[in-house]
Design a protein around this motif. Structure first.
Motif, PDB file in Angstrom:
ATOM      1  N   MET A 148      31.469  19.847  43.173  1.00 23.64           N
ATOM      2  CA  MET A 148      32.665  19.891  44.011  1.00 23.64           C
ATOM      3  C   MET A 148      33.775  18.989  43.461  1.00 23.64           C
ATOM      4  N   MET A 149      33.390  17.858  42.878  1.00 27.01           N
ATOM      5  CA  MET A 149      34.377  16.906  42.360  1.00 27.01           C
ATOM      6  C   MET A 149      35.204  17.493  41.227  1.00 27.01           C
ATOM      7  N   LYS A 150      34.673  18.480  40.506  1.00 23.47           N
ATOM      8  CA  LYS A 150      35.420  19.109  39.415  1.00 23.47           C
ATOM      9  C   LYS A 150      36.691  19.783  39.917  1.00 23.47           C
ATOM     10  N   TYR A 151      36.682  20.223  41.157  1.00 23.58           N
ATOM     11  CA  TYR A 151      37.791  20.993  41.698  1.00 23.58           C
ATOM     12  C   TYR A 151      38.828  20.124  42.425  1.00 23.58           C
ATOM     13  N   ALA A 152      38.531  18.843  42.583  1.00 27.57           N
ATOM     14  CA  ALA A 152      39.464  17.930  43.259  1.00 27.57           C
ATOM     15  C   ALA A 152      40.651  17.665  42.347  1.00 27.57           C
ATOM     16  N   PRO A 153      41.829  17.510  42.879  1.00 30.71           N
ATOM     17  CA  PRO A 153      42.238  17.512  44.282  1.00 30.71           C
ATOM     18  C   PRO A 153      42.779  18.866  44.753  1.00 30.71           C
ATOM     19  N   TYR A 154      42.504  19.931  44.006  1.00 25.62           N
ATOM     20  CA  TYR A 154      43.113  21.233  44.289  1.00 25.62           C
ATOM     21  C   TYR A 154      42.395  22.041  45.354  1.00 25.62           C
ATOM     22  N   VAL A 155      41.108  21.770  45.532  1.00 28.03           N
ATOM     23  CA  VAL A 155      40.303  22.540  46.484  1.00 28.03           C
ATOM     24  C   VAL A 155      39.554  21.573  47.394  1.00 28.03           C
ATOM     25  N   LYS A 156      39.556  21.887  48.695  1.00 32.58           N
ATOM     26  CA  LYS A 156      38.811  21.109  49.685  1.00 32.58           C
ATOM     27  C   LYS A 156      37.569  21.896  50.072  1.00 32.58           C
ATOM     28  N   PHE A 157      36.507  21.178  50.454  1.00 30.87           N
ATOM     29  CA  PHE A 157      35.239  21.833  50.741  1.00 30.87           C
ATOM     30  C   PHE A 157      34.643  21.394  52.072  1.00 30.87           C
ATOM     31  N   GLU A 158      33.934  22.318  52.681  1.00 25.22           N
ATOM     32  CA  GLU A 158      33.073  22.037  53.830  1.00 25.22           C
ATOM     33  C   GLU A 158      31.693  22.556  53.410  1.00 25.22           C
ATOM     34  N   VAL A 159      30.704  21.668  53.370  1.00 28.83           N
ATOM     35  CA  VAL A 159      29.399  22.002  52.811  1.00 28.83           C
ATOM     36  C   VAL A 159      28.335  21.953  53.900  1.00 28.83           C
ATOM     37  N   HIS A 160      27.509  23.000  53.951  1.00 28.45           N
ATOM     38  CA  HIS A 160      26.437  23.100  54.940  1.00 28.45           C
ATOM     39  C   HIS A 160      25.113  23.375  54.235  1.00 28.45           C
ATOM     40  N   ALA A 161      24.121  22.517  54.468  1.00 27.21           N
ATOM     41  CA  ALA A 161      22.774  22.791  53.963  1.00 27.21           C
ATOM     42  C   ALA A 161      22.217  23.975  54.736  1.00 27.21           C
ATOM     43  N   VAL A 162      21.525  24.862  54.027  1.00 30.09           N
ATOM     44  CA  VAL A 162      21.013  26.089  54.631  1.00 30.09           C
ATOM     45  C   VAL A 162      19.489  26.091  54.553  1.00 30.09           C
ATOM     46  N   GLY A 163      18.855  26.377  55.674  1.00 31.31           N
ATOM     47  CA  GLY A 163      17.399  26.518  55.716  1.00 31.31           C
ATOM     48  C   GLY A 163      17.007  27.969  55.511  1.00 31.31           C
ATOM     49  N   THR A 164      15.925  28.190  54.780  1.00 29.74           N
ATOM     50  CA  THR A 164      15.416  29.549  54.586  1.00 29.74           C
ATOM     51  C   THR A 164      14.678  29.999  55.844  1.00 29.74           C
ATOM     52  N   LEU A 165      14.364  31.268  55.915  1.00 28.23           N
ATOM     53  CA  LEU A 165      13.594  31.775  57.047  1.00 28.23           C
ATOM     54  C   LEU A 165      12.239  31.075  57.118  1.00 28.23           C
ATOM     55  N   ALA A 166      11.606  30.868  55.985  1.00 32.11           N
ATOM     56  CA  ALA A 166      10.312  30.173  55.966  1.00 32.11           C
ATOM     57  C   ALA A 166      10.444  28.752  56.507  1.00 32.11           C
ATOM     58  N   GLN A 167      11.522  28.072  56.159  1.00 34.09           N
ATOM     59  CA  GLN A 167      11.741  26.711  56.657  1.00 34.09           C
ATOM     60  C   GLN A 167      11.988  26.710  58.162  1.00 34.09           C
ATOM     61  N   VAL A 168      12.732  27.680  58.648  1.00 37.02           N
ATOM     62  CA  VAL A 168      12.981  27.783  60.088  1.00 37.02           C
ATOM     63  C   VAL A 168      11.674  28.045  60.829  1.00 37.02           C
ATOM     64  N   GLU A 169      10.857  28.960  60.307  1.00 37.76           N
ATOM     65  CA  GLU A 169       9.557  29.243  60.934  1.00 37.76           C
ATOM     66  C   GLU A 169       8.680  28.003  60.947  1.00 37.76           C
ATOM     67  N   GLU A 170       8.688  27.252  59.858  1.00 46.89           N
ATOM     68  CA  GLU A 170       7.903  26.007  59.789  1.00 46.89           C
ATOM     69  C   GLU A 170       8.383  25.029  60.854  1.00 46.89           C
ATOM     70  N   ALA A 171       9.671  24.889  61.027  1.00 45.18           N
ATOM     71  CA  ALA A 171      10.218  23.980  62.043  1.00 45.18           C
ATOM     72  C   ALA A 171       9.843  24.444  63.450  1.00 45.18           C
ATOM     73  N   ILE A 172       9.905  25.749  63.690  1.00 46.11           N
ATOM     74  CA  ILE A 172       9.550  26.289  65.013  1.00 46.11           C
ATOM     75  C   ILE A 172       8.096  25.980  65.314  1.00 46.11           C
ATOM     76  N   LYS A 173       7.223  26.250  64.357  1.00 44.33           N
ATOM     77  CA  LYS A 173       5.790  25.998  64.553  1.00 44.33           C
ATOM     78  C   LYS A 173       5.518  24.512  64.779  1.00 44.33           C
ATOM     79  N   ALA A 174       6.207  23.656  64.025  1.00 45.92           N
ATOM     80  CA  ALA A 174       6.009  22.211  64.179  1.00 45.92           C
ATOM     81  C   ALA A 174       6.484  21.734  65.557  1.00 45.92           C
ATOM     82  N   SER A 175       7.534  22.375  66.073  1.00 45.08           N
ATOM     83  CA  SER A 175       8.056  21.956  67.385  1.00 45.08           C
ATOM     84  C   SER A 175       7.159  22.406  68.529  1.00 45.08           C
ATOM     85  N   MET A 176       6.228  23.293  68.258  1.00 48.33           N
ATOM     86  CA  MET A 176       5.339  23.814  69.300  1.00 48.33           C
ATOM     87  C   MET A 176       4.098  22.950  69.485  1.00 48.33           C
ATOM     88  N   LYS A 177       3.893  21.973  68.626  1.00 49.73           N
ATOM     89  CA  LYS A 177       2.681  21.146  68.675  1.00 49.73           C
ATOM     90  C   LYS A 177       2.813  20.041  69.686  1.00 49.73           C
TER      91      LYS A 177
END
Length: 98
Positions: free
Chosen positions: A69-98
């Motif tokens: 992202m720093m390569k594009y500064a100061p011409y471009v601004k960014f908003e960055v979001h980490a993304v979980g895969t479906l497998a990661q979401v399922e793992e979190a759901i299962k862990a929250s059920m314990k």
């Protein structure tokens, strides 16, 4: 290694008024994006029609993503979001059920 949704926005104040200068600047940025795709960092990239905004999907570590992202500064601004895969979401759901 994580996957990130990156929303980007060109800083309109830095866009040249002259069409030739503007086109030259856009082509430089486009070549930078193509290089990121060729390196395998950027998995998908697009611009929203008629806007100075768009998105990218990238893979890497937090440090590698910040470095990219720093390569594009100061011409471009960014908003960055980490993304979980479906497998990661399922793992979190299962862990929250314990």
């Amino acid at each position: 290694m994580g996957r990130y949704l990156i929303l980007w926005e060109v800083d309109a104040a830095r866009v040249p008024v002259d069409a030739k200068e503007r086109g030259t600047a856009w082509l430089v940025l486009a070549e930078m994006v193509k290089a990121d795709i060729k390196k395998g960092v950027t998995k998908d990239w697009g611009a929203f029609a008629g806007e100075l905004h768009g998105y990218a999907v990238e893979e890497g570590t937090e440090v590698s993503i910040m470095t990219e992202m720093m390569k594009y500064a100061p011409y471009v601004k960014f908003e960055v979001h980490a993304v979980g895969t479906l497998a990661q979401v399922e793992e979190a759901i299962k862990a929250s059920m314990k």
